[in-house]
Design an enzyme around this catalytic site. Structure first.
Site, mmCIF file in Angstrom:
data_model
loop_
_atom_site.group_PDB
_atom_site.id
_atom_site.type_symbol
_atom_site.label_atom_id
_atom_site.label_comp_id
_atom_site.label_asym_id
_atom_site.label_seq_id
_atom_site.Cartn_x
_atom_site.Cartn_y
_atom_site.Cartn_z
ATOM 1 N N ASP A 149 -1.066 7.022 -4.337
ATOM 2 C CA ASP A 149 -0.114 8.113 -4.571
ATOM 3 C C ASP A 149 1.015 7.738 -5.535
ATOM 4 O OD1 ASP A 149 0.640 6.349 -2.476
ATOM 5 O OD2 ASP A 149 2.131 7.767 -1.748
ATOM 6 N N GLU A 153 1.047 6.292 0.539
ATOM 7 C CA GLU A 153 1.837 5.148 0.997
ATOM 8 C C GLU A 153 3.319 5.520 1.049
ATOM 9 O OE1 GLU A 153 4.329 2.041 1.442
ATOM 10 O OE2 GLU A 153 4.290 2.968 -0.521
ATOM 11 N N GLU A 154 3.720 6.452 0.177
ATOM 12 C CA GLU A 154 5.147 6.729 -0.011
ATOM 13 C C GLU A 154 5.741 7.713 0.987
ATOM 14 O OE1 GLU A 154 6.911 5.059 -2.040
ATOM 15 O OE2 GLU A 154 5.641 4.352 -3.687
ATOM 16 N N ARG A 182 3.985 -14.836 0.709
ATOM 17 C CA ARG A 182 4.895 -15.232 1.767
ATOM 18 C C ARG A 182 4.170 -15.177 3.109
ATOM 19 N NH1 ARG A 182 10.301 -15.833 2.702
ATOM 20 N NH2 ARG A 182 10.689 -15.979 4.928
ATOM 21 N N HIS A 208 10.191 2.465 -8.630
ATOM 22 C CA HIS A 208 10.883 3.704 -8.221
ATOM 23 C C HIS A 208 11.984 4.117 -9.210
ATOM 24 C CE1 HIS A 208 9.441 3.928 -3.781
ATOM 25 N NE2 HIS A 208 8.666 3.107 -4.460
HETATM 26 NI NI NI Z 1 4.395 0.808 -3.625
#
Ligand code: NI
Length: 394
Positions: free
Chosen positions: A81, A139-140, A180, A366
């Site tokens: 998305d 996902e957003e 990580r 973003h």
């Molecule tokens: Ni993302």
């Protein structure tokens, strides 16, 4: 040997992956509306004769099985998305959908996973094990496409022993990747507060219940949750970014509205913090004669990279890219719905470097000027293939 074979294949699919990425970038779609994107992915899979299933409306899960015998299964995930941002980049493949932009690199993730799919399909005869290729929506946006895919059974029949996710990172130089172990990204909850009092003339406080002063006390007091109640070993953040008291120099308003975010890395503490914040805010308002409505909208859980899997993946990445091209990541208090997979399966979410200062490619995700150095696509598909096949024991 495997390393060289994959590198050769990655070289061969690069032009195609680049074209996929540019097509997807030019045609971004908002969360839960990824119909064209989903059809685009399906068209490639059909062209390559790869079986797949649709899930969560626009989601797709494809399966590739190596010819050599093995029961091992792993999963690879890309999100599809875009964001409600108007693209400001002056590029040939600029978004043609006004106000919608791939400003978080999900075009890169989808194109790269298609590249990985093609490479795996071409190498079928040389490896063992099954790979699930997950192209997920939304996902957003809450509740997150990952949670819906899991509900629809993406991690069942067959059940993968591990899942990998790859995400662009404009803080890391192109050519490098970051890992990580353990807790990596935060749970993200939205907070909505309404403080109700009794408005009136600013000159007559004795006749009013001032919600502005109550709200001020609540703002300060809530910080004690993070500084005095939270275990200092568990990172927590509470930010109230919106406070509206719409009175005037001489007018006390009836109510004050506040909005904020609470983020942390522990599900038990998250639940306790919610309760304590609510109790504290309501208690303060009550003690001052007002009323507080304290609402929390639960977002994604925290994202944890399974330590042993991540250690192995980091070592595989060093083999594939060279030790100098693998870096360590800091904890990051943004949210990511890959966290849902990490709560139910051994998961590893790693970062693909996309930064190139010399070319001026430094904008954060973003933002309307976000872009990547497309040389990142030279490693994204091959690396994911290598991680998958090594983890499957090849
Ligand atoms: Ni993302």
């Amino acid at each position: 040997m495997l390393n060289q074979k994959i590198k050769q294949q990655a070289k061969e699919v690069f032009d195609e992956v680049l074209a996929f990425r540019r097509h997807l970038h030019a045609h971004p779609e908002l969360s839960f509306h990824e119909h064209e994107t989903s059809a685009f992915v399906a068209a490639q899979l059909n062209a390559w004769n790869i079986p797949f299933e649709k899930m969560a409306d626009t989601g797709i899960v494809a399966i590739i099985k190596g010819d050599k015998p093995s029961d091992k299964v792993i999963a690879l995930r890309a999100d599809m998305d875009a964001l409600p941002i108007h693209e400001a980049n002056d590029i040939a493949y600029k978004s043609v959908n006004k106000g919608v932009m791939h400003a978080c690199g999900h075009d890169v993730h989808t194109a790269s996973l298609l590249g990985t799919t093609k490479i795996l399909n071409q190498l079928k005869s040389v490896f063992s094990g099954t790979i699930k290729l997950i192209f997920q929506p939304a996902e957003e946006r809450l509740p997150g496409g990952a949670s819906l895919m899991i509900k629809d059974g993406v991690l069942d029949n067959p059940k993968p022993s591990a899942i990998f996710g790859q995400h662009v990172m404009p803080l890391i130089e192109v050519g490098k990747v970051g890992f990580r172990s353990g807790k990596y990204m935060a749970s993200t909850d939205e907070i909505y507060v309404t403080v109700k009092g009794k408005g009136g003339h600013g000159a007559q406080p004795q006749q009013n219940i001032d919600p502005v002063v109550i709200a001020a006390h609540i703002i300060i007091a809530l910080q004690q949750i993070v500084s005095r109640v939270a275990d200092p070993k568990i990172p927590s953040v509470l930010s109230l970014g919106k406070v509206i008291a719409n009175g005037a120099t001489n007018v006390i308003p009836d109510e004050v509205l506040m909005e904020g975010t609470f983020r942390t890395f522990d599900e038990d503490w998250r639940a306790i913090a919610h309760e304590k914040m609510k109790k504290m805010a309501e208690g303060i308002a009550d003690s001052m004669g007002g009323v507080c409505e304290f609402n929390i909208v639960r977002g994604y859980p925290f994202l944890v990279n399974e330590p042993l899997l991540t250690q192995r993946a980091r070592a595989y990445a060093e083999e594939f890219l060279g030790v100098e091209n693998v870096v360590d990541l800091d904890m990051w208090l943004a949210g990511e719905d890959f966290a849902y997979y990490s709560q139910v399966a051994d998961a590893c979410f790693y970062r693909l470097g996309t930064r190139n200062e010399a070319l001026g490619i430094t904008s954060p995700v973003h933002t309307p000027t976000f872009n990547i150095d497309e040389d990142a696509l030279k490693i994204s598909s091959g690396l994911m293939t290598y991680l998958a096949l090594k983890e499957l024991g090849n």
